[in-house]
Design a protein around this motif. Structure first.
Motif, short mmCIF file in Angstrom:
data_model
loop_
_atom_site.label_atom_id
_atom_site.label_comp_id
_atom_site.label_asym_id
_atom_site.label_seq_id
_atom_site.Cartn_x
_atom_site.Cartn_y
_atom_site.Cartn_z
N GLU A 145 -2.06 -4.59 -5.28
CA GLU A 145 -2.71 -3.65 -6.19
C GLU A 145 -3.27 -4.36 -7.43
OE1 GLU A 145 0.01 -3.15 -4.65
OE2 GLU A 145 -0.22 -1.26 -3.54
N ILE A 152 -11.87 -5.19 -9.23
CA ILE A 152 -12.71 -4.04 -9.60
C ILE A 152 -13.03 -4.07 -11.09
CG2 ILE A 152 -12.75 -1.52 -9.73
CD1 ILE A 152 -11.00 -1.49 -7.23
N GLU A 159 -20.93 -1.08 -4.20
CA GLU A 159 -20.40 0.19 -3.70
C GLU A 159 -19.65 0.01 -2.39
OE1 GLU A 159 -22.04 4.71 -2.64
OE2 GLU A 159 -23.38 3.17 -3.43
N LEU A 162 -16.20 -1.33 -3.20
CA LEU A 162 -15.36 -0.29 -3.80
C LEU A 162 -14.88 0.70 -2.75
CD1 LEU A 162 -17.35 0.37 -7.10
CD2 LEU A 162 -15.32 -1.05 -6.80
N ASP A 163 -15.74 1.02 -1.78
CA ASP A 163 -15.32 1.94 -0.72
C ASP A 163 -14.21 1.32 0.11
OD1 ASP A 163 -17.16 3.76 -1.59
OD2 ASP A 163 -18.70 3.20 -0.11
N ALA A 165 -12.02 -0.93 -0.90
CA ALA A 165 -10.80 -0.94 -1.71
C ALA A 165 -10.19 0.46 -1.79
CB ALA A 165 -11.11 -1.46 -3.11
N ALA A 166 -11.03 1.49 -1.95
CA ALA A 166 -10.52 2.85 -2.01
C ALA A 166 -9.88 3.27 -0.69
CB ALA A 166 -11.65 3.81 -2.39
N LEU A 169 -6.44 1.68 -0.49
CA LEU A 169 -5.46 2.38 -1.34
C LEU A 169 -5.08 3.72 -0.75
CD1 LEU A 169 -6.88 1.53 -4.89
CD2 LEU A 169 -4.91 0.51 -3.73
N ASP A 170 -6.03 4.42 -0.12
CA ASP A 170 -5.70 5.68 0.55
C ASP A 170 -4.77 5.44 1.73
OD1 ASP A 170 -7.25 7.05 -1.24
OD2 ASP A 170 -9.03 7.14 0.06
#
Length: 270
Positions: A145, A152, A159, A162-163, A165-166, A169-170
């Motif tokens: 993390e 980030i 983008e 970032l997608d 990485a998101a 994390l999800d």
């Protein structure tokens, strides 16, 4: 006809010592009958020796400057600075004896030798950002993390990064569905109704629209009309806005309101 005698190839000359370190000879093409042969300049050897002596003096200046910078006592620093002044005086005397030489003070500074300059390490955040950008879809899973946050925070990832990485994390912290009561009492049904009402709250027009299928699928795109600033729209903008709302509502079979009504009817029948 002009006769040319070739003594050897360029590789053979290099094997014999041509173009050694600090060699000042050059290579050019020779065209018989076109190129002019200039008699080679003969050196008495003193200029070369004077230049090498100047290089030695510059090395001694740098050596004692380095000792002065690394001195741990005032006495050692003072002694090293005195040596620097002594060698600088030797430079001036040597140049006075050989006017053809020129003094280049950059050669007397620290770090002016043949060694490459010290490499500056990149910040750790920049390294993590490069890992995220250059890696494949599995790279976010190999980063913790803190590393993802550092990457980030540099605002270097685009983008797509970032997608990824998101999504990682999800995957690590999935959103748990509402806990449903398993009993058959009235309190259990009412608790289930409250949980569904919380999960199926209508979205306002100014709320972010869910995008993933895990967010109640097509029902996640349900929206309700509300304060949205349409009074400031022109006629064409309002027409396009209302058309988009109608298309979104046509994509789903039931709205959240209809689902709640059916759920309430189910509870009533039970």
């Amino acid at each position: 006809m002009l006769r040319v005698v070739v003594q050897g190839t360029l590789d053979e000359a290099r094997h014999a010592g041509f173009q050694h370190p600090n060699c000042r000879h050059s290579v050019s093409a020779y065209l018989p009958g076109v190129s002019s042969l200039i008699p080679p300049m003969r050196s008495d050897g003193k200029s070369y020796e004077a230049g090498q002596r100047q290089r030695a003096i510059e090395r001694n200046i740098r050596k004692h400057k380095k000792r002065a910078a690394a001195a741990v006592t005032p006495e050692a620093k003072k002694a090293a600075e005195a040596k620097v002044r002594t060698w600088q005086k030797a430079t001036r005397e040597h140049l006075a004896e050989h006017p053809q030489l020129r003094r280049n003070r950059t050669r007397e500074q620290l770090g002016a030798g043949n060694l490459p300059p010290a490499r500056t390490e990149a910040p750790q955040a920049a390294v993590e950002a490069a890992r995220l950008r250059a890696g494949d879809e599995h790279m976010p899973g190999e980063m913790d993390e803190q590393q993802l946050a550092d990457a980030i925070g540099t605002k270097v990832p685009d983008e797509r990064d970032l997608d990824r990485a998101a999504a990682e994390l999800d995957r690590r912290y999935p959103v748990a569905p509402p806990v449903m009561a398993t009993g058959g009492t009235t309190d259990d049904y009412l608790a289930n109704r409250a949980a569904l009402d919380t999960a199926l709250l209508p979205l306002r027009l100014d709320d972010p629209q869910p995008t993933g299928p895990d967010e109640w699928g097509a029902y996640g795109r349900d929206i309700t009309e509300g304060p949205d600033g349409t009074e400031h729209m022109s006629a064409a903008e309002r027409w396009a806005y209302e058309k988009e709302i109608a298309e979104r509502q046509a994509q789903i079979a039931y709205t959240r309101e209809e689902i709640r009504e059916m759920h309430q009817e189910h509870i009533y029948l039970q």
